[in-house]
Motif scaffolding. Structure first.
Motif, short mmCIF file in Angstrom:
data_model
loop_
_atom_site.label_atom_id
_atom_site.label_comp_id
_atom_site.label_asym_id
_atom_site.label_seq_id
_atom_site.Cartn_x
_atom_site.Cartn_y
_atom_site.Cartn_z
N PHE A 153 -40.70 -5.33 -9.80
CA PHE A 153 -39.94 -5.13 -11.03
C PHE A 153 -39.43 -3.69 -11.12
CE2 PHE A 153 -43.30 -8.29 -11.89
CZ PHE A 153 -42.49 -9.40 -11.88
N ASP A 154 -38.35 -3.52 -11.87
CA ASP A 154 -37.73 -2.21 -12.03
C ASP A 154 -38.30 -1.52 -13.28
OD1 ASP A 154 -36.07 -2.59 -9.80
OD2 ASP A 154 -34.60 -3.67 -11.03
N ASP A 155 -38.91 -0.37 -13.08
CA ASP A 155 -39.48 0.41 -14.18
C ASP A 155 -38.63 1.67 -14.36
OD1 ASP A 155 -41.57 -1.46 -14.34
OD2 ASP A 155 -42.69 -0.40 -12.78
N LEU A 156 -37.98 1.76 -15.53
CA LEU A 156 -36.95 2.77 -15.74
C LEU A 156 -37.23 3.63 -16.97
CD1 LEU A 156 -33.88 0.39 -15.24
CD2 LEU A 156 -35.01 1.78 -13.49
N SER A 157 -36.56 4.77 -17.03
CA SER A 157 -36.50 5.66 -18.21
C SER A 157 -37.87 5.97 -18.81
CB SER A 157 -35.60 5.04 -19.28
OG SER A 157 -34.33 4.74 -18.75
N ASN A 172 -38.13 -4.88 -16.40
CA ASN A 172 -37.79 -6.29 -16.41
C ASN A 172 -38.97 -7.17 -16.02
OD1 ASN A 172 -37.86 -5.49 -13.74
ND2 ASN A 172 -35.98 -6.53 -13.15
N ARG A 173 -40.18 -6.61 -16.07
CA ARG A 173 -41.37 -7.41 -15.79
C ARG A 173 -41.54 -8.46 -16.88
NH1 ARG A 173 -45.34 -4.66 -14.11
NH2 ARG A 173 -44.07 -2.86 -13.50
N PRO A 174 -42.01 -9.66 -16.56
CA PRO A 174 -42.07 -10.76 -17.52
C PRO A 174 -43.34 -10.76 -18.38
CG PRO A 174 -42.72 -11.56 -15.39
CD PRO A 174 -42.34 -10.12 -15.19
N TYR A 175 -44.29 -9.89 -18.08
CA TYR A 175 -45.55 -9.89 -18.83
C TYR A 175 -46.02 -8.45 -19.00
CZ TYR A 175 -46.40 -10.55 -13.82
OH TYR A 175 -46.32 -10.50 -12.46
N ASP A 176 -46.90 -8.24 -19.97
CA ASP A 176 -47.34 -6.89 -20.29
C ASP A 176 -48.57 -6.49 -19.47
OD1 ASP A 176 -49.08 -8.62 -21.46
OD2 ASP A 176 -49.10 -7.63 -23.43
N PRO A 189 -36.72 -16.46 -13.95
CA PRO A 189 -35.69 -16.83 -14.92
C PRO A 189 -34.32 -16.28 -14.53
CG PRO A 189 -36.97 -14.98 -15.74
CD PRO A 189 -37.63 -15.44 -14.46
N LYS A 190 -33.27 -16.94 -15.01
CA LYS A 190 -31.91 -16.50 -14.69
C LYS A 190 -31.56 -15.22 -15.43
CE LYS A 190 -30.16 -21.16 -13.70
NZ LYS A 190 -29.17 -22.20 -14.06
N ASP A 191 -32.05 -15.09 -16.66
CA ASP A 191 -31.77 -13.88 -17.43
C ASP A 191 -32.89 -12.87 -17.20
OD1 ASP A 191 -33.52 -15.62 -18.64
OD2 ASP A 191 -33.04 -14.96 -20.68
N ASN A 192 -32.59 -11.86 -16.45
CA ASN A 192 -33.57 -10.85 -16.06
C ASN A 192 -33.52 -9.69 -17.05
OD1 ASN A 192 -35.57 -9.87 -14.42
ND2 ASN A 192 -34.20 -9.00 -12.91
N ASN A 193 -34.05 -9.91 -18.25
CA ASN A 193 -33.92 -8.93 -19.33
C ASN A 193 -34.91 -7.79 -19.20
OD1 ASN A 193 -31.90 -10.47 -20.59
ND2 ASN A 193 -33.42 -11.71 -21.65
N PHE A 194 -34.53 -6.66 -19.78
CA PHE A 194 -35.41 -5.49 -19.82
C PHE A 194 -36.02 -5.37 -21.22
CE2 PHE A 194 -33.20 -4.55 -16.00
CZ PHE A 194 -34.02 -3.64 -15.28
N ASP A 195 -37.31 -5.06 -21.26
CA ASP A 195 -38.02 -4.81 -22.50
C ASP A 195 -38.68 -3.44 -22.43
OD1 ASP A 195 -37.60 -7.38 -23.82
OD2 ASP A 195 -38.88 -8.22 -22.26
#
Length: 199
Positions: A153-157, A172-176, A189-195
């Motif tokens: 996963f991409d870890d940013l900022s 964009n990791r799917p779990y905490d 998932p198709k939508d690779n959202n960032f949280d």
């Protein structure tokens, strides 16, 4: 809102970073590959070039990913990370543009995407290594690099909270959890959202 002078407003600007006291803002202006780090004073509404680098790119695509900026926790120095002659370098300078120190980051890091100061001698990095974007702590005095995350996963900022006790970052990791479950590929998932996460 920054009142950027007309003579420089037509060029791309990146990396706006507000000083801890809120009175100044550092940013990068890129002029066809030649970049300048500028500091804008909100009170006087004036800007000053404190560092410059890069090269004229001609017809080649311009790389806007460097330099990246961050203020020290108390704002004494501004840190500038850039790529020069095959090496990733950090320059620390005071508000007048006087260089305080220069460091070369480990060559195991391919690219620094963004960073923050954990303290005056420790950098919190979002960096690419072997095609993977993870978080790192790097002690510039001891030349010690510690990897904090290690997955696909991409870890940013990354940023430190006000008490410097927790890391806030976008991913964009799917779990905490920092644990990587290989079964994730089966339900990607198709939508690779960032949280936003806190570590």
């Amino acid at each position: 809102l920054l009142e950027i002078p007309n003579k420089i407003s037509k060029y791309p600007h990146t990396e706006l970073k507000t000083h801890p006291n809120g009175k100044r803002v550092a940013f990068v202006m890129n002029r066809n590959g030649l970049w300048q780090v500028k500091v804008y004073d909100k009170k006087t509404q004036s800007e000053k070039t404190v560092y410059s680098g890069g090269k004229q790119e001609g017809y080649q695509a311009i790389n806007y990913s460097y330099p990246v900026l961050a203020w020290e926790p108390r704002g004494r120095n501004l840190g500038v990370i850039f790529f020069d002659k095959g090496k990733t370098k950090l320059v620390k300078m005071d508000k007048n543009g006087k260089t305080d120190a220069t460091f070369v980051l480990p060559n195991t890091i391919d690219q620094v995407l963004s960073f923050d100061f954990a303290d005056n001698n420790t950098l919190l990095l979002s960096a690419i290594k072997n095609g993977q974007t993870d978080l790192y702590l790097y002690n510039i005095k001891n030349d010690e690099l510690k990897q904090l995350t290690d997955d696909i996963f991409d870890d940013l900022s990354p940023r430190l909270n006000n008490s410097q006790s927790q890391i806030i970052f976008s991913s964009n990791r799917p779990y905490d959890s920092l644990y990587f479950n290989s079964n994730y590929f089966k339900t990607l998932p198709k939508d690779n959202n960032f949280d936003v996460f806190v570590f």
